[in-house]
Structure formats: structure tokens, C-alpha cells
Design an enzyme around this catalytic site. Structure first.
Site, mmCIF file in Angstrom:
data_model
loop_
_atom_site.group_PDB
_atom_site.id
_atom_site.type_symbol
_atom_site.label_atom_id
_atom_site.label_comp_id
_atom_site.label_asym_id
_atom_site.label_seq_id
_atom_site.Cartn_x
_atom_site.Cartn_y
_atom_site.Cartn_z
ATOM 1 N N GLY A 276 27.370 70.640 63.011
ATOM 2 C CA GLY A 276 26.177 70.093 63.653
ATOM 3 C C GLY A 276 25.743 68.850 62.915
ATOM 4 N N CYS A 351 -4.057 64.970 61.434
ATOM 5 C CA CYS A 351 -5.215 65.331 60.624
ATOM 6 C C CYS A 351 -4.922 66.475 59.660
ATOM 7 C CB CYS A 351 -6.381 65.711 61.540
ATOM 8 S SG CYS A 351 -7.016 64.326 62.490
ATOM 9 N N TYR A 380 18.351 68.090 62.691
ATOM 10 C CA TYR A 380 17.182 68.941 62.536
ATOM 11 C C TYR A 380 15.919 68.116 62.278
ATOM 12 C CZ TYR A 380 20.861 72.362 62.280
ATOM 13 O OH TYR A 380 21.980 73.126 62.567
#
Length: 446
Positions: A276, A351, A380
Site C-alpha cells: 500500500g 479549534c 494513510y
């Protein structure tokens, strides 16, 4: 895949990418993106050529081992379609992932449902399409026996790298010796069809030699399986391959090829892996902008600088904060144009006070509106992003050079035949000449 499938995939891919001249460098692409700003959200510059280059390097180094792309690492359309055109298989971990690659026209024989703990609905889909899957415990085996009794199964065993970033063996994989034999005995009692084994040494294994030991352990499992009547014909060596630009698949290939030749010399066996990160990491360069800035002081003295970027842990940098994968940051202007070097901290735009991902790093002082570039952020990253505080997902801007376009056209004409496509890729002088396009970046004024 049919000719209609491959031609449609190619057309879809070409509609998603901007084709550029072969001489175009990644530096040129970053300059182009920066000049088109300012951008409110983060940008992922996706270099499709990098995916093709990495895929080809694997083909050259490990011709016996097919690539089943772990779609969970980066599911960008341009990457998935490129892998399909190259004749690659897919490692899927959920029903939506299975449905997606099936809709592309990928053969079920080129898919492994590598999720050790599966929903009943996904098993029913796998049964309908005759997709191979895995098991590593008696409860999963019983569930498969009930809902997909004719499944072709791979036994997943545990073999951990001592030097990987993420240990998977604490969650998945049976013990190599006693537990593996007990599970094979139970599979025989249930009349199940176990056709091979699989393992995963862990994500980002810097220890390449661990694959030799893992494959050697598989020899013992295969021998026991044969003693009770199973004839294993499929070997899945999993993932764990680093995909950074300054790394190489060659060091893994040395140990894997040696182990296969020593323990599994029969070339009629089907061997594949689940790369991957290796295929997608280097393909994405993140472009982030400084939207705010503050000094942290002790009295009048400036101790450090905080920069508020348009990207953070809810965008690209989840792994940087929670997986210990420190990004490679590059200021996109010359040092002479910056202020003095200061201790710095990088914050995301939300925030959340925990939304920061690099601290105590030394950077030449930046201004609001400046650009930071992070290489090898394709794995990822976007798949972990969310819309917290309403901020946008990273925007993918995909590019592909004309020579790669022509190579993928050749591949599409071969209708997904991985053997023929691999032959074309191995012969490609274009990709050899393009190798310098995939080196680590440095900033130079153009």
C-alpha cells in the site's frame, strides 16, 4: 478485464489528471500549484508517474510476486485506476472496497478480502463473487463455514517485525506453530478449502530480512497442511514495505527472492503481496499555507514561533501526530528571503488544542502566506481526514507525463493481463530515463 473496461478506466483516468510534458519536474508542478494560490485548503499534488515507477520497480525486482494494492492506504481514483490498468490486484478490507474494485471490472480472482474479521453481509458478497478471504481464529472459521462454506481460504499467521512503525500482530494472526495446526485441523473437520497462507509483518518494516524468516515459517505450515490433505497453492506475503523516495524495494526483494527460491521453488505457486504505502506514499506531495503566526515569549524574549497552517491532524497529518511518522518539511522559498532561524511549532487550522503535529523544529522565520511542502504524504493521509470544524478534505491535483499516458494506453490494450503488462513495463526505457524525476525535493529558485 474486458477491452471495454480498460478503455473506460483509461478515459476516466485521463479526465482526472493534467497531462504535462515529460521534462516537467515535481518542482515545476509545486511551483505551478503555489502560483495558482492562495488556497484555502491543503493541496495534494499527486504524481501518477510515481505510482507507475514504483509498480515497475517491483516488477523488475520481484517477478514472482504479484502486487495486490492495499486500497485502504490511499483510495484516490487516479491511483486505483492506474493500478487496475497496470494489471494489479487489490487487497480489500471492507465491503465498500470490494464493491468499488468490482465495479471497475477487476476479476474476483485478483482480489483478496484480507480482513480477518468480516461482516456477514460482506461474506455474502464474497460468496456471490467467489472472492478469496482469510481467517486467523476458530470463531472466524466457523462464521465463514456457515455463510461461505465453499470459500478458498488463506490462514493468516503472526510474524512481527521488531522494527515496524505499527504492530499488527497484537490484533491479527495466529501462532505459527500450535494454533496454526489446530486451526488447520478444524478446517479439515469442517470440510473447508484452505488453499494457502498469509502474514503481515507490520506497517513500515525497516527490517527487510524479517520477510525471509516469515516465509521460512510458512514452509512449516505448508508441510503440516499437506500432511492432513491440504494442497497449498497460494502464498500472500502481506505488506509492510517502506515507500519513501530515499528507500528501495531492492533490499526487500533480496530476502524475499532468496526465501522463495529456498523454501518454495515451485514457480507454479501463486505468490502475491499487499503493498500500500510502497505504491502511494511518494506519489503525493502536500502543499500547505501559513495562515497565521504567533510568537511564544518569556518576557520580551522570543522563545519560539507558532505557525497556523491550512492543514493539520484532521487533514493530512493524523499519522504525524498519532503514528510517530515525522513529516519531511521544506520551506518553499530561499533562506535569504526568510527571517532568522527559530524554534517552531506547526498547528492545524481547527479549534482543537491538540491539532498540532510538529514541535521544536528549526525553521527560518516565515510570513503569513508562505508555503510549506511535505513530501511522501500519499499513504494513510487523505483516507484519515475528516470534516472537523467544517474544514475541507485535502484537494487532489493529479498530474501525469505524456510518456506515462502512452505507457498506460499500451497497458489498457492488454486488458489487464498482468503477465503481458509486466513484460511491457520491464522493457520500458522511458521509465528508466525518468528515474531522476522521483528523487527527494530540494528548493531552488527557478
Amino acid at each position: 478485464m474486458s477491452n471495454e473496461n480498460t478503455q473506460q478506466i483509461l478515459q476516466n483516468l485521463l479526465s482526472r489528471v493534467q497531462c504535462v510534458q515529460d521534462e516537467t519536474s515535481l518542482h515545476d508542478l509545486i511551483d505551478r500549484v503555489v502560483a495558482s494560490g492562495p488556497h484555502d485548503g491543503p493541496i495534494h499534488v499527486l504524481d501518477v508517474d510515481s505510482v507507475v515507477f514504483q509498480y515497475t520497480e517491483w516488477v523488475r525486482q520481484m517477478p514472482r510476486v504479484q502486487q495486490y494494492y492495499a486500497i485502504k492506504s490511499n483510495d484516490a481514483d487516479a491511483i486505483v485506476e492506474t493500478i487496475a490498468l497496470l494489471g494489479g490486484g487489490f487487497d480489500c478490507a471492507s465491503q465498500p472496497e470490494l464493491e468499488r474494485v468490482l465495479e471497475l471490472g477487476v476479476s474476483p480472482a485478483s482480489i483478496i478480502y484480507a480482513q480477518p474479521s468480516k461482516s456477514v453481509a460482506s461474506l455474502e458478497l464474497s460468496r456471490d463473487k467467489r472472492i478469496r478471504t482469510v481467517f486467523d481464529n476458530e470463531f472466524e472459521l466457523e462464521k465463514i463455514a456457515k455463510h461461505y462454506p465453499e470459500a478458498e481460504l488463506l490462514l493468516r499467521y503472526r510474524y512481527d517485525s521488531a522494527n515496524s512503525k505499527i504492530n499488527l500482530g497484537t490484533k491479527f494472526g495466529c501462532d505459527v506453530r500450535e494454533e496454526a495446526q489446530v486451526l488447520l485441523d478444524r478446517a479439515r473437520q469442517l470440510g473447508m478449502n484452505v488453499v494457502g497462507w498469509c502474514f503481515n509483518v507490520g506497517s513500515m518494516s525497516y527490517d527487510a530480512e524479517v520477510f525471509y524468516g516469515a516465509i521460512r515459517a510458512g514452509r512449516g505450515i505448508s508441510d503440516y497442511a499437506a500432511s492432513i490433505g491440504f494442497q497449498f497453492r497460494v502464498l500472500d506475503i502481506g505488506g509492510g514495505f517502506v515507500g519513501d523516495k530515499d528507500d528501495s524495494i531492492a533490499r526487500y526483494a533480496y530476502h524475499i527472492n532468496r526465501a522463495l527460491n529456498e523454501f518454495f521453488p515451485d514457480e507454479s505457486l501463486e505468490v502475491f503481496a499487499e503493498p500500500g504505502r510502497y505504491l502511494c506514499a511518494a506519489s503525493v506531495t502536500n502543499v500547505a499555507q501559513v495562515q497565521g503566526k504567533r510568537y511564544f515569549r518569556t518576557g520580551p524574549k522570543i522563545d519560539s514561533v507558532g505557525y497556523y497552517l491550512n492543514d493539520g491532524i484532521y487533514g493530512t497529518f493524523y499519522s504525524a501526530k498519532h503514528r510517530g511518522l515525522e513529516p519531511k518539511v521544506l520551506v518553499w522559498k530561499s533562506a535569504s528571503e526568510c527571517g532568522p532561524e527559530r524554534k517552531s511549532k506547526l498547528f492545524g487550522p481547527t479549534c482543537d488544542g491538540n491539532d498540532w503535529f510538529m514541535a521544536d523544529i528549526q525553521l527560518h522565520e516565515l510570513d503569513i502566506g508562505d508555503t510549506l511542502v511535505f513530501e511522501s504524504e500519499g499513504a494513510y493521509s487523505s483516507v484519515n481526514s475528516c470534516r472537523f470544524n467544517g474544514f475541507p478534505f485535502p484537494k487532489v491535483m493529479a498530474y501525469m507525463r505524456r510518456g506515462t499516458t502512452e505507457l498506460l494506453q499500451q497497458a489498457s490494450d492488454l486488458h489487464g493481463d498482468s503477465r503481458l503488462i509486466s513484460h511491457v513495463l520491464r522493457k520500458s526505457e522511458y521509465l528508466r530515463l525518468m528515474e531522476n524525476k522521483f528523487k527527494p525535493l530540494s528548493y531552488e529558485r527557478k
